[in-house]
Design a protein around this motif. Structure first.
Motif, PDB file in Angstrom:
ATOM      1  N   UNK A   1     -19.702  19.310  66.255  1.00 54.10           N
ATOM      2  CA  UNK A   1     -18.717  20.260  66.765  1.00 54.10           C
ATOM      3  C   UNK A   1     -17.300  19.709  66.671  1.00 54.10           C
ATOM      4  N   UNK A   2     -17.114  18.406  66.903  1.00 58.17           N
ATOM      5  CA  UNK A   2     -15.781  17.833  66.788  1.00 58.17           C
ATOM      6  C   UNK A   2     -15.264  17.933  65.356  1.00 58.17           C
ATOM      7  N   UNK A   3     -16.128  17.635  64.386  1.00 61.49           N
ATOM      8  CA  UNK A   3     -15.736  17.746  62.981  1.00 61.49           C
ATOM      9  C   UNK A   3     -15.452  19.204  62.613  1.00 61.49           C
ATOM     10  N   UNK A   4     -16.261  20.107  63.145  1.00 58.29           N
ATOM     11  CA  UNK A   4     -16.001  21.529  62.931  1.00 58.29           C
ATOM     12  C   UNK A   4     -14.651  21.918  63.529  1.00 58.29           C
ATOM     13  N   UNK A   5     -14.358  21.393  64.713  1.00 62.55           N
ATOM     14  CA  UNK A   5     -13.100  21.729  65.387  1.00 62.55           C
ATOM     15  C   UNK A   5     -11.905  21.222  64.585  1.00 62.55           C
ATOM     16  N   UNK A   6     -11.997  19.986  64.094  1.00 64.46           N
ATOM     17  CA  UNK A   6     -10.903  19.424  63.297  1.00 64.46           C
ATOM     18  C   UNK A   6     -10.710  20.218  62.007  1.00 64.46           C
TER      19      UNK A   6
END
Length: 444
Positions: free
Chosen positions: A363-368
């Motif tokens: 999710x963090x990579x998706x958010x970035x």
């Protein structure tokens, strides 16, 4: 009387959406369990024969889930795999998930609603959902994860219960409604239309993890990156991340038309593989072809690739291992031409190269990734748009490699171009950049 579907498509407020009952059925693209032997002994597994569009029952919402009215979706290669029932029917995934009991049992159905990309409007939230409410405009991240699994708190993609939504779960995005976990939601970029926003999450975030994340190849400024299938869904985002990160991108394509698109995206070097193959389409699977391609790369940039961006698989993997420089990295997220790879291991061990497996994005990579899209630093690779009732033809275009970039599908959105709520930001980014792939593919 106005229905919930009509309220979604007319842009009603969250309060208004809550006044309308959720329909008992909804329109969706699906495959059927009874068809899993449809292509037995058939060479051309034409997905137009296995993909259906029709009404399916609305699933009940779990406490940590959200019901989204899908405005647009997209075709990914996992949709093609599902519709071909290869490498195995996805109904086995659904049964395995359902075997955990509880809310998971809903997924075991005689139909599988497909689709691993979507943009839309939140219409209902479960009792445990925070931060999201009806009326929110969202895009949907692909990873369906178990936040109660310890490994997920280090990296959700390492969790044993991690699944690809719409491929290893039911109720996917190629439908008028979809059920997702709240941990899959991201804010939709306000300058994009519904279909432009829908095509990004899976491919863009997968490419981000492969190249930029510390769990991937850790690309740095000045790195030379060889990108197979550079005008496709994954490759077109990879080209943009390399450009943004100060690297040198070398895109491999199969036609002059695709080469022109890449030049517009800012790809530093474009190589037409047909020129390397010199009339022998199989030569890139043999040492003589690898050496010709390596020579062309060194002629263009003066050195071998630090990173090879792999997702083609069987047809290119041996070349990738050969072409990466001493100490270089091959990062792979798939095998669209076949999973059984053969390569000369001497090039790997004697030249200290690495192979990194990469799958989806947390999710963090998706958010970035989504943040870069919101800023206009990454643009959609949308080349064509179909209606939901044309989904089989859309998937066939992917199956036969007739597409460029990403293929979008309108679901509840009645026409392309809707959903833009920040036209000023769109003007700053520029229609030419946002429409680069549409113009190249005739703007269907």
């Amino acid at each position: 009387m106005t229905t919930l579907t009509e309220a979604v498509t007319t842009g009603s407020s969250g309060e208004e959406l809550l006044r309308h009952p959720v329909p008992e059925q909804y329109r969706a693209a699906f495959v059927r369990a009874e068809d899993t032997e449809l292509f037995a002994g058939v060479e051309d597994k034409d997905v137009r024969k296995s993909l259906h569009v029709g009404d399916v029952p609305m699933p009940e919402l779990a406490p940590d889930e959200v019901l989204v009215g899908v405005m647009a979706s997209a075709i990914n290669y996992n949709t093609v795999w599902s519709a071909m029932f290869e490498p195995l029917p996805t109904f086995g995934f659904l049964k395995h998930l359902a075997s955990q009991g509880g809310w998971h049992a809903r997924h075991d159905q005689p139909y599988h609603v497909l689709g691993s990309d979507a943009s839309g409007v939140v219409v209902r939230v479960g009792s445990a959902v925070q931060h999201w409410k009806p009326g929110d405009h969202v895009v949907i991240a692909t990873a369906h994860v178990n936040d109660q699994e310890p490994a997920s708190h280090a990296d959700s993609m390492l969790g044993e219960d991690q699944r690809a939504w719409g491929f290893e779960t039911n109720f996917g995005g190629l439908a008028d409604y979809t059920v997702v976990r709240a941990s899959q939601l991201l804010p939709k970029a306000a300058h994009l239309s519904w279909e432009e926003a829908a095509v990004n999450p899976l491919c863009a975030a997968t490419a981000y993890r492969m190249l930029v994340s510390d769990r991937g190849a850790r690309m740095k400024q000045g790195d030379v990156v060889l990108i197979w299938g550079a005008s496709g869904g994954l490759g077109s985002y990879a080209v943009q991340f390399v450009r943004n990160g100060g690297g040198t991108s070398i895109g491999v394509v199969s036609s002059p038309e695709k080469a022109e698109i890449l030049a517009g995206l800012g790809c530093d070097v474009v190589i037409d593989r047909t020129e390397i193959e010199q009339g022998d389409p199989g030569s890139l699977q043999r040492p003589e072809g690898w050496k010709r391609l390596g020579k062309a790369i060194r002629k263009a940039v003066g050195e071998d690739p630090h990173i090879v961006f792999e997702h083609v698989g069987k047809a290119t993997f041996a070349a990738s291992v050969f072409l990466a420089r001493r100490g270089g990295t091959v990062v792979t997220c798939g095998s669209s031409t076949g999973y059984q790879h053969q390569f000369d291991n001497r090039y790997l061990w004697m030249k200290l190269k690495r192979i990194i497996g990469s799958h989806g994005a947390n999710l963090q990579e998706q958010w970035e990734t989504n943040r870069l899209i919101q800023q206009g630093r990454v643009v959609p690779a949308l080349s064509a748009v179909y209606r939901l009732d044309e989904v089989a033809e859309a998937a066939r275009s992917i199956q036969t490699n007739r597409h460029i970039g990403k293929v979008g599908v309108l679901c509840l959105a009645p026409e392309p171009g809707l959903g833009i709520t920040d036209p000023a930001a769109r003007a700053r980014i520029g229609e030419d950049r946002l429409h680069a792939f549409r113009a190249a593919d005739g703007g269907r």
